[in-house]
Design an enzyme around this catalytic site. Structure first.
Site, mmCIF file in Angstrom:
data_model
loop_
_atom_site.group_PDB
_atom_site.id
_atom_site.type_symbol
_atom_site.label_atom_id
_atom_site.label_comp_id
_atom_site.label_asym_id
_atom_site.label_seq_id
_atom_site.Cartn_x
_atom_site.Cartn_y
_atom_site.Cartn_z
ATOM 1 N N SER A 12 0.810 -1.222 0.000
ATOM 2 C CA SER A 12 0.000 0.000 0.000
ATOM 3 C C SER A 12 0.841 1.270 0.000
ATOM 4 O O SER A 12 0.314 2.349 -0.229
ATOM 5 C CB SER A 12 -0.925 0.009 1.220
ATOM 6 O OG SER A 12 -0.168 0.007 2.419
ATOM 7 N N THR A 34 12.627 -6.102 11.204
ATOM 8 C CA THR A 34 12.184 -7.316 11.896
ATOM 9 C C THR A 34 12.148 -8.532 10.985
ATOM 10 O O THR A 34 11.985 -9.644 11.462
ATOM 11 C CB THR A 34 10.791 -7.112 12.523
ATOM 12 O OG1 THR A 34 9.852 -6.863 11.470
ATOM 13 C CG2 THR A 34 10.788 -5.966 13.526
ATOM 14 N N GLY A 35 12.283 -8.322 9.683
ATOM 15 C CA GLY A 35 12.213 -9.423 8.731
ATOM 16 C C GLY A 35 13.480 -10.257 8.715
ATOM 17 O O GLY A 35 14.561 -9.784 9.052
ATOM 18 N N HIS A 49 13.544 -3.428 -0.251
ATOM 19 C CA HIS A 49 13.399 -2.434 0.822
ATOM 20 C C HIS A 49 14.736 -1.739 1.099
ATOM 21 O O HIS A 49 14.776 -0.524 1.283
ATOM 22 C CB HIS A 49 12.866 -3.090 2.098
ATOM 23 C CG HIS A 49 11.385 -3.224 2.126
ATOM 24 N ND1 HIS A 49 10.559 -2.221 2.562
ATOM 25 C CD2 HIS A 49 10.576 -4.249 1.777
ATOM 26 C CE1 HIS A 49 9.303 -2.618 2.487
ATOM 27 N NE2 HIS A 49 9.288 -3.855 2.002
ATOM 28 N N ARG A 53 16.220 2.625 0.753
ATOM 29 C CA ARG A 53 16.767 3.425 1.849
ATOM 30 C C ARG A 53 18.021 4.181 1.422
ATOM 31 O O ARG A 53 18.870 3.633 0.730
ATOM 32 C CB ARG A 53 17.123 2.531 3.033
ATOM 33 C CG ARG A 53 15.926 2.009 3.740
ATOM 34 C CD ARG A 53 16.365 1.174 4.935
ATOM 35 N NE ARG A 53 15.773 -0.148 4.780
ATOM 36 C CZ ARG A 53 16.300 -1.278 5.172
ATOM 37 N NH1 ARG A 53 17.457 -1.302 5.766
ATOM 38 N NH2 ARG A 53 15.674 -2.417 4.970
#
Length: 175
Positions: A12, A34-35, A49, A53
């Protein structure tokens, strides 16, 4: 000293929004992940991801000991926690019962509300669909819902992210 809570469905725009807000904070950023890369798909997701960054951000990996990890962070940072959904899954796999998960969430919420910097927490909203058939899936949905409600209550701003747009959530009225 602010906690922003971002929730919504998968893909989303929650994580991208958290990254943009952290960039705009003017503070040094600590990204708390946390992954865990346990298979090829998750390895690819984590890589995507990471590519979003900016360079220079500190990364802390905390798949289970999230509260301990954030308590050790220096003050005056923008801390991005991404995400509670995977954290709750990891806690269940770790063997935590619901009371322990809730206790950890309360500790995280208290820390985030008092942290002398900025905190952005990302999570998924999984309770909008059908009731899952399997007891473990129902337990996960319920635990994550409780954890989300706890963190949202500690937040100065809570937003639902849908299709790259946000809807600000008002607190429940206390009776």
């Amino acid at each position: 000293m602010s906690l922003t809570f971002l929730t919504g469905g998968a893909r989303s725009g929650k994580s991208a929004l958290a990254v943009r807000r952290a960039q705009g904070s003017g503070l040094p950023v600590v990204f708390v992940a946390t992954g865990q890369a346990r298979d090829e798909e998750m390895t690819d997701r984590i890589a995507r991801h990471q590519a979003e960054r900016p360079e220079g951000w500190e990364t802390v990996e905390a798949p289970v000991a999230l509260v301990d990890a954030v308590r050790g962070l220096p003050a005056d940072r923008c801390v991005v926690v991404d995400c509670l959904s995977l954290w709750v899954s990891n806690l269940m796999e770790h063997g935590d019962d619901e009371a322990t998960t809730v206790s950890r969430a309360l500790a995280l919420g208290r820390w985030a509300a008092a942290y002398p910097g900025s905190v952005i927490v990302v999570t998924n909203e999984v309770g909008l669909g059908i009731v899952p058939m399997h007891p473990v899936s129902r337990d996960y949905r319920d635990r994550l819902g409780r954890v989300n409600a706890i963190l949202s209550r500690h937040a100065h701003r809570a937003q639902l992210v849908v299709a790259g747009r946000t809807l600000t959530l008002d607190p429940l009225e206390e009776r």
